[in-house]
Design a protein around this motif. Sequence first.
Motif: not given
Length: 98
Positions: A48-50, A19-28, A30-46
Amino acid sequence: MKQLILLSLIIFTSCSKEQQQSKNAEISCGQCQFNLEGEGCSLAVCFDDKAYYVTGFDIDDFGDAHDKHTGFCNVVRKGKVTGKVENGKFLASSIVLE
């Protein structure tokens, strides 16, 4: 008989799909703001603390990612996301910014 087949198909498809879920989220970014691993800037959501990288939308779909005031590489924005987590990524069907 047709009703039984139709009912069986409906039950089968509802059980086999996550099932799809709808969530209130932070959007930014992934690398620059959420410190996710990867190369280059890519969209990410945060939520439930993940944080998760997003598939289905690009970081520049909402404007220049490097804009000083609204770009995802410089600010974290809030919004509502719809989709599902699969293989460690968020498969987005909808992103609405506040």
